[in-house]
Design an enzyme around this catalytic site. Structure first.
Site, PDB file in Angstrom:
ATOM      1  CG  HIS A  16      -2.016  -1.083   1.500  1.00 54.01           C
ATOM      2  ND1 HIS A  16      -2.171  -1.824   2.557  1.00 54.01           N
ATOM      3  CD2 HIS A  16      -2.917  -1.272   0.431  1.00 54.01           C
ATOM      4  CE1 HIS A  16      -3.125  -2.538   2.392  1.00 54.01           C
ATOM      5  NE2 HIS A  16      -3.544  -2.464   1.012  1.00 54.01           N
ATOM      6  CE  LYS A  40     -17.224 -13.261  14.909  1.00 53.71           C
ATOM      7  NZ  LYS A  40     -16.918 -13.583  13.698  1.00 53.71           N
ATOM      8  NE  ARG A  91      -2.675  -7.932  -4.294  1.00 54.02           N
ATOM      9  CZ  ARG A  91      -3.542  -8.647  -3.014  1.00 54.02           C
ATOM     10  NH1 ARG A  91      -2.740  -8.616  -1.587  1.00 54.02           N
ATOM     11  NH2 ARG A  91      -4.809  -8.928  -3.163  1.00 54.02           N
ATOM     12  CB  SER A 129      -4.638  -6.466   4.594  1.00 59.16           C
ATOM     13  OG  SER A 129      -3.967  -5.266   4.246  1.00 59.16           O
TER      14      SER A 129
END
Ligand code: PNS
Length: 160
Positions: A16, A40, A91, A129
């Protein structure tokens, strides 16, 4: 000319940062738009993600950047800000398939909206991520995927 760079940034990765740096050289202003998606499985809250991006950009000396958050459709954020260019990093070929679909939905939803793609730096093209979240959840070494600051914050969260 301004560009929106949207994402979840949970957490901000080296990939990023590379894309933001490159966009900052191409555009007058980069608006990093952080998706409000508290759930969560998130490592960082929206506020923490925004602060991390802000601190990282100060560290990198990038000044033509602003940080915003958005909920719901990206096109509504684009309409609200009046910015008609969205940038995403690519990517692998799988990213292309996914991103092309979203870009086409977005261009139908907002006339004149263009999505541009920057090829990821090959050194970072495997970093996601979600991968970082997985490694972090098992207290693994994330130092190759994120900045030192993010690494420390991850270690704080997962207590290792
Ligand atoms: O970092 P990410 O999670 O890959 O970012 C994805 C993001 C936030 C760019 C994308 O999910 C998004 O724009 N979500 C908002 C909802 C939306 O506008 N969807 C497009 C129409 S299908």
């Amino acid at each position: 000319m301004k560009v929106i760079y949207p994402g979840s940034f949970d957490p901000l990765t080296l990939g990023h940062i590379d894309i933001i740096k490159r966009l900052s050289k191409m555009f007058d202003e980069v608006v990093v738009a952080v998706l409000i998606n508290e759930n969560k499985n998130s490592i960082f809250s929206l506020e923490e993600r925004e602060n991390i991006i802000r601190e990282e950009m100060i560290e990198e000396g990038i000044e033509n950047i602003s940080i915003a958050s958005f909920d719901g459709l990206l096109v509504n954020f684009a309409k609200k800000t009046g910015i008609k260019t969205v940038a995403r990093g690519l990517r692998e070929i799988t990213d292309y398939e996914y991103e092309k679909n979203i870009a086409m939905f977005n261009s139908k939803l907002m006339e004149g909206l263009e999505t541009i793609f920057l090829l990821s730096d090959p050194n970072y093209s495997y970093i996601s991520s979600s991968g970082v979240r997985e490694v972090a959840s098992f207290k693994g070494d994330v130092s190759s995927f994120v900045s030192k600051d993010v690494e420390l914050k991850i270690k704080e969260k997962f207590e290792y």
